[in-house]
Write an enzyme that holds these catalytic residues in place. Structure first.
Site, PDB file in Angstrom:
ATOM      1  CG  ASP A 282       2.110   0.936   1.702  1.00 16.83           C
ATOM      2  OD1 ASP A 282       1.217   0.331   1.086  1.00 16.83           O
ATOM      3  OD2 ASP A 282       3.328   0.716   1.523  1.00 16.83           O
TER       4      ASP A 282
ATOM      5  CE1 TYR B 163       6.894  -4.409  -2.659  1.00 18.51           C
ATOM      6  CE2 TYR B 163       6.722  -4.671  -0.287  1.00 18.51           C
ATOM      7  CZ  TYR B 163       6.188  -4.812  -1.550  1.00 18.51           C
ATOM      8  OH  TYR B 163       4.941  -5.357  -1.712  1.00 18.51           O
TER       9      TYR B 163
ATOM     10  NE  ARG C  64      -6.825  -3.513  -1.513  1.00 16.82           N
ATOM     11  CZ  ARG C  64      -6.111  -4.602  -1.763  1.00 16.82           C
ATOM     12  NH1 ARG C  64      -5.312  -4.628  -2.808  1.00 16.82           N
ATOM     13  NH2 ARG C  64      -6.187  -5.653  -0.983  1.00 16.82           N
TER      14      ARG C  64
ATOM     15  NE  ARG D  72      -3.592  -5.892   1.770  1.00 19.52           N
ATOM     16  CZ  ARG D  72      -3.018  -6.617   0.822  1.00 19.52           C
ATOM     17  NH1 ARG D  72      -3.778  -7.292  -0.034  1.00 19.52           N
ATOM     18  NH2 ARG D  72      -1.713  -6.689   0.713  1.00 19.52           N
TER      19      ARG D  72
ATOM     20  NE  ARG E 199      -5.755   7.006  -1.785  1.00 15.49           N
ATOM     21  CZ  ARG E 199      -5.195   6.121  -2.607  1.00 15.49           C
ATOM     22  NH1 ARG E 199      -5.409   4.840  -2.480  1.00 15.49           N
ATOM     23  NH2 ARG E 199      -4.419   6.537  -3.592  1.00 15.49           N
TER      24      ARG E 199
END
Length: 365
Positions: A93, A172, A48, A44, A57
């Site tokens: 993702d 998911y 973020r 990651r 973004r």
């Protein structure tokens, strides 16, 4: 002591250049060789924690950003500019391939992936198409862009392809979104094993095809993320999970690139995660690295495993822990330094830069 790697301010677009990775410390370590410094990258790392990521973004949804070749390229390159890490990780993702083949889903801020019509029956599985390169032309274009750009960085920086492992992606699909107990997933796994087998084979095929697209376009290694693997026992992993991860890793192995396999809360699964077909086994931060190396065995390399929260500690505390991990990693066939999970969103990017430089400058025995 190695000379710290140059931290570039900009990257030049050179999309026609073929990436020469003969001096890549990351690839050398993944092959079990001894590079001139311990390679480092961060799970990651693209995203973020970076202000430039949020700016790029702004007003763009997560899935939309994962389907825009120019934006994928920019976001993937941002941490390479910041940290001069030894590898870039493709920005995507784990549910993106499902979206690409037509599954009705969205990634909701603060929630995660949400599936409009969860999978519960064989008919539900049959409605999911297989993934082909035609579903993801933006992936091919983004990888080609990245390979060209990365060729000019530190003698050539490799790109790691990315995919979600079958168990995590299937969870998911079955749960309809994130879960704490995986009750519906396990109900299907135990109660309808034939449906479970069909679903896992379907997802394994999609994940493998997604990796094949990335490698065909120029990715130099792949990582299979099984975020929720620790939700099952070792016996259930052996029966209901490992065979399908093996299908993905077997197809990736045919591509001739190093394969990394990472799971969360996976201490008791590390041996099996290696045996599933990995060249490098990722170790999460909860597991002592010497213990993990012993469990994984001498035939595979390791990746990890600093607690992501340690970047919030004083720098000398963080680097002291990093040094202990580097020393422990010498017992493995090969060692790639990483966090034991993803970068925490509130991480100070400057502290990650200090960590990367420390690891790359740490003396080689």
């Amino acid at each position: 002591m190695c000379v710290p790697r140059r931290r570039p301010e900009t990257l030049t677009v050179v999309s026609e250049i073929v990436n020469d990775l003969s001096s890549s410390a990351f690839l050398a370590a993944a092959r079990g060789e001894r590079p001139d410094h311990t390679p480092v990258w961060f799970m990651r790392q693209a995203g973020r924690a970076l202000p430039e990521y949020h700016k790029a973004r702004e007003g763009v949804g997560m899935l939309e950003s994962c389907m825009n070749a120019d934006l994928i390229t920019e976001i993937t390159l941002q941490p390479v500019r910041r940290y001069a890490v030894d590898a870039a990780i493709f920005f995507s993702d784990i549910v993106l391939p499902l979206k690409a083949v037509g599954v009705d889903l969205d990634i909701k801020p603060g929630v995660g992936p949400v599936i409009a019509s969860p999978v519960r029956t064989a008919a539900d599985v049959e409605r999911i198409p297989d993934l082909t390169p035609e579903h993801v032309p933006f992936i091919t274009q983004a990888v080609r862009n990245l390979v060209g750009e990365l060729a000019s960085v530190n003698g050539g920086t490799p790109l790691i392809g990315f995919a979600g492992a079958p168990f995590t992606v299937a969870s998911y699909l079955v749960e309809g979104g994130p879960s704490k107990d995986y009750a519906r997933t396990k109900a299907l796994m135990f109660g309808a094993p034939e449906v479970w087998d069909a679903l896992m084979r379907k997802v394994a095929g999609i994940s493998a095809a997604f990796l094949e697209v990335q490698v065909a376009a120029g990715a130099s290694a792949i990582q299979l993320f099984d975020s929720w693997a620790g939700a099952v026992t070792p016996d259930d992993y052996r029966t209901f999970v490992r065979p399908y991860s093996s299908l993905v890793l077997e197809r990736a192995g045919a591509l001739g690139v190093p394969r990394i396999h990472f799971g969360v809360n996976s201490a008791l699964l590390l041996d099996q995660m290696g045996e599933a077909g990995a060249d490098v086994v990722g170790v999460d931060w909860r597991t002592p690295l010497p213990w993990a190396i012993d469990r994984i065995g001498p035939d595979r390399c390791v990746q990890g495993n600093l607690d992501p929260a340690l970047v919030f500690a004083p720098t000398d505390v963080m680097t002291g822990r990093a040094a202990a991990i580097i020393e422990a990693g010498r017992a493995a066939k090969g060692h790639i330094f990483n966090l034991g999970h993803g970068v925490i969103p509130s991480t100070d990017p400057d502290q990650l830069a200090r960590l990367a430089e420390f690891v790359q400058s740490y003396p080689i025995a």
